[in-house]
Every structure is written in structure tokens, then in C-alpha cells.
Design an enzyme around this catalytic site. Structure first.
Site, PDB file in Angstrom:
ATOM      1  N   GLY A  63       7.648 -11.192   7.072  1.00  0.00           N
ATOM      2  CA  GLY A  63       7.016 -11.011   5.444  1.00  0.00           C
ATOM      3  C   GLY A  63       5.577 -11.027   6.370  1.00  0.00           C
ATOM      4  N   CYS A  64       5.356  -9.987   7.291  1.00  0.00           N
ATOM      5  CA  CYS A  64       3.923  -9.058   7.104  1.00  0.00           C
ATOM      6  C   CYS A  64       4.394  -7.638   7.671  1.00  0.00           C
ATOM      7  CB  CYS A  64       3.050  -9.659   8.817  1.00  0.00           C
ATOM      8  SG  CYS A  64       3.017 -10.795   8.322  1.00  0.00           S
ATOM      9  N   GLN A  65       3.196  -7.226   6.439  1.00  0.00           N
ATOM     10  CA  GLN A  65       3.618  -5.483   7.089  1.00  0.00           C
ATOM     11  C   GLN A  65       3.848  -4.743   8.493  1.00  0.00           C
ATOM     12  OE1 GLN A  65       1.520  -3.778   4.509  1.00  0.00           O
ATOM     13  NE2 GLN A  65       2.395  -1.260   4.365  1.00  0.00           N
TER      14      GLN A  65
END
Length: 141
Positions: A52-54
Site C-alpha cells: 500500500g505504499c507508493q
């Protein structure tokens, strides 16, 4: 004796309260990231990536003999590395149950939530979730 999660949050709130300008606040966040200990290359594996982290963020934890959890983290982006360093500065060397039940209001109290892009804010929530999931795993063991 370690400081409580609430005490550590209060200290960070105080640090950021002296900074009026968001450029200064981002500089402090980046400095926190620069202070992270070197992250072992063998932990830069998919199983340790925060989903979920860019940018890529790795978080691992180990249970110490005294029952506290010590976390290690890294990121390939400087602001994100600083954010994960702030998370660890609050949760490192705490008992699993304290981590799991901690209410993190620090990020809102310094106004960080309104200064992050939606993807970065989501990534921050995912980092916290990962840290708490690691604590849950260790609480059961």
C-alpha cells in the site's frame, strides 16, 4: 525504564510545535530518516515490504529477551524513510500489547495528515498497520 508510547508521542509533538513552516517540518522528518540504522540487505525481500505504499518500505521486527519488540526499517524515498523512522521512534522497544493497543494521535496533532498526499497518508497508515501486525504475531508467541 522505557518511555511510554504516549510520552514518546508527546515529545515528538513538542519538537514539531517549535516549527511553524512545513519546509522545516519536512526537514526534521528527513533527518529522522537519516538517523535510521543501516538496514540489512537480507531483509530487502518482498515478504517484508509494506503493502500500500507508493515507495518501497521494508519493516521487520524482532522480539527481544525482555519481551519488547525492536523494529528495523528502510525506504527508497527520503520522506517515506523519515515517516517510517517517526513510527519506529514511537513503537521501538515496547511490549507487543502496548503497541497493539496504542492510539496514535501524533500525526494529526502536528498537522501531518493534511500535508501528505493521499497515497503517502495511506502508506503511513499501512506502516503503522504493519508494525502492529508484527506486534500481534509476537504477542501470540
Amino acid at each position: 525504564m522505557n518511555k511510554s508510547i504516549a510520552q514518546l508521542q508527546d515529545e515528538l509533538i513538542e519538537v514539531f510545535s517549535f516549527l511553524d513552516d512545513w519546509e522545516d517540518k519536512y526537514s526534521v522528518i528527513i533527518d529522522y530518516g537519516k538517523q535510521l540504522p543501516a538496514f540489512p540487505e537480507e531483509f530487502k525481500r518482498d515478504e517484508f515490504i509494506v503493502k500500500g505504499c507508493q515507495s518501497r518500505v521494508w519493516v521487520v521486527g524482532q522480539k527481544m529477551e525482555n519481551g519488547e519488540i525492536h523494529y528495523h526499517a528502510d525506504s527508497d524515498a527520503i520522506i517515506t524513510k523519515g515517516l517510517v523512522a517517526l513510527v519506529l521512534s514511537i513503537f521501538n522497544n515496547q511490549k507487543p500489547s502496548e503497541i497493539i493497543h496504542a492510539n496514535l494521535d501524533f500525526f494529526e496533532k502536528i498537522g501531518l495528515g493534511s500535508h501528505l498526499t493521499p497515497t503517502r497518508a495511506n502508506g503511513l497508515l499501512e506502516m503503522i498497520k504493519r508494525v502492529k501486525n508484527i506486534a500481534q504475531t509476537f504477542e501470540k508467541s
